[in-house]
Design an enzyme around this catalytic site. Sequence first.
Site, PDB file in Angstrom:
ATOM      1  N   ASP A  81      -1.391  -5.040 -11.944  1.00  0.00           N
ATOM      2  CA  ASP A  81      -1.022  -3.934 -12.831  1.00  0.00           C
ATOM      3  C   ASP A  81       0.452  -3.540 -12.753  1.00  0.00           C
ATOM      4  OD1 ASP A  81      -1.718  -3.125 -10.219  1.00  0.00           O
ATOM      5  OD2 ASP A  81      -2.026  -1.051 -10.848  1.00  0.00           O
ATOM      6  N   GLU A 138      -4.095  -1.425  -8.806  1.00  0.00           N
ATOM      7  CA  GLU A 138      -3.649  -1.104  -7.437  1.00  0.00           C
ATOM      8  C   GLU A 138      -2.918   0.229  -7.411  1.00  0.00           C
ATOM      9  OE1 GLU A 138      -1.732  -0.435  -3.931  1.00  0.00           O
ATOM     10  OE2 GLU A 138      -0.498  -0.851  -5.688  1.00  0.00           O
ATOM     11  N   GLU A 139      -2.245   0.553  -8.511  1.00  0.00           N
ATOM     12  CA  GLU A 139      -1.379   1.740  -8.544  1.00  0.00           C
ATOM     13  C   GLU A 139      -2.113   3.026  -8.901  1.00  0.00           C
ATOM     14  OE1 GLU A 139       1.628   1.493  -7.573  1.00  0.00           O
ATOM     15  OE2 GLU A 139       2.458  -0.469  -8.102  1.00  0.00           O
ATOM     16  N   ARG A 180       3.598  -8.013  10.715  1.00  0.00           N
ATOM     17  CA  ARG A 180       3.351  -6.981  11.721  1.00  0.00           C
ATOM     18  C   ARG A 180       1.863  -6.924  12.040  1.00  0.00           C
ATOM     19  NH1 ARG A 180       6.586  -2.689  13.348  1.00  0.00           N
ATOM     20  NH2 ARG A 180       5.444  -1.215  14.653  1.00  0.00           N
ATOM     21  N   HIS A 362       9.241   0.651  -7.617  1.00  0.00           N
ATOM     22  CA  HIS A 362       8.980   1.791  -8.517  1.00  0.00           C
ATOM     23  C   HIS A 362      10.278   2.379  -9.099  1.00  0.00           C
ATOM     24  CE1 HIS A 362       4.631   2.660  -6.952  1.00  0.00           C
ATOM     25  NE2 HIS A 362       4.959   1.390  -6.836  1.00  0.00           N
TER      26      HIS A 362
HETATM   27 ZN    ZN Z   1       2.933  -2.775  -5.396  1.00  0.00          ZN
END
Ligand code: ZN
Length: 391
Positions: A81, A138-139, A180, A362
């Site tokens: 998305d 996802e957002e 990580r 973003h």
């Molecule tokens: Zn992202």
Amino acid sequence: MTKYASISDFQNAEPELVELRRHLHAHPELSHQEKKTAQLVAAKLEGWGYEVTPNIGGHGVVGRMRVGNGNRSIAIRADMDALPITEAAKHEYASTIDGVMHACGHDGHTTMLLGAAEYLARTRNFSGTLNLIFQPAEESGIGSGAVAMIADGLFDRFPCDAIFGMHNHPGAPEGTILMRSGPLMAAADTVTITVHGKGGHAARPHLCIDPVVVGSSIVMALQTIISRSVDSTETAVITVGTFNGGTATNIIAESATLTLSVRTFSDQVRALIKERIYKVVETQAASWGATASIEYDSGHPVVFNSPEETEFATVVARELTGEGNVPECPLIPGSEDFSHFLQHKPGCFIRLGNGESSAPLHNPAYDFGDKSLTTGAAFWARLTERFLAQE
Ligand code: ZN
């Protein structure tokens, strides 16, 4: 000795990957609206011989391929998305949709996984089950695509031993893969506090309970939670993002509202902060004779990379790009809905350098770095071949 995929194996495919990434970039779709992107993904996977299941948790697509008789299975996820942001750049593949752009690089994530899908279907150098998960929304915060796909039976319908995902990482050089183990990205909770006071004339505060003053003391007291209650070797963030109260200079308001963003990296600290916020807010309000109501919304949990899968992915990354190109990733205070998958399966979320001069995620000037496409595709291919290695 078995030869596993390397970046040079993707050199011939590179122009096609760049073209595909730019096509997706020019045609972004918002969360829950990824219809055309999902159709494009499904058509390509079908063309390469994958068993394709569309419409999982919305526009989610899973492509499955079984090769040989290996009984291991792997899942790899890419998100599809875009965001409600107007693109600043004017390049020839800039967004053609007003107010919508791929400002988080999900166009690149989808392209890299498709690149690996094509290669793996052609070379079939593995034994077991490969599940490629193309995730929508996802957002979209609470109720995001990962949650919806899991609720739609993702892991029952497509069982896997481990799941992997990748996100581009502005600020790190292209060609680097950041790893990580343990906590990687923060849990992000949202809190709404309404302070109920007693309104009246601004000239007679002694007859009122001023919710703006109560709210102000709450703001200051909240800041002591991190400094006085959280273990100094841990880290967390409490931000009061909005504080609204009052309508005119000569009126003391009836109520004031504060909204908070809370970021934590462990379940223990997350629970502690929640408990402390209730205590601090309620007692601060009570000390003024006011009351406060609290709405606590749990967002995405911590992205927790399981040690064994992270070690495995780190080895693969080093084989692919060289030891010096696989630095440890710093803790990231942003959140990711991949964390929900990791609550069900062991796995690892990987960060891929997007260039030191990359605009932040973003941001209207952001763009996914095309140079990373072959690195990412080769990583997925090699990870699959190694995870599902033939005996
Ligand atoms: Zn992202």
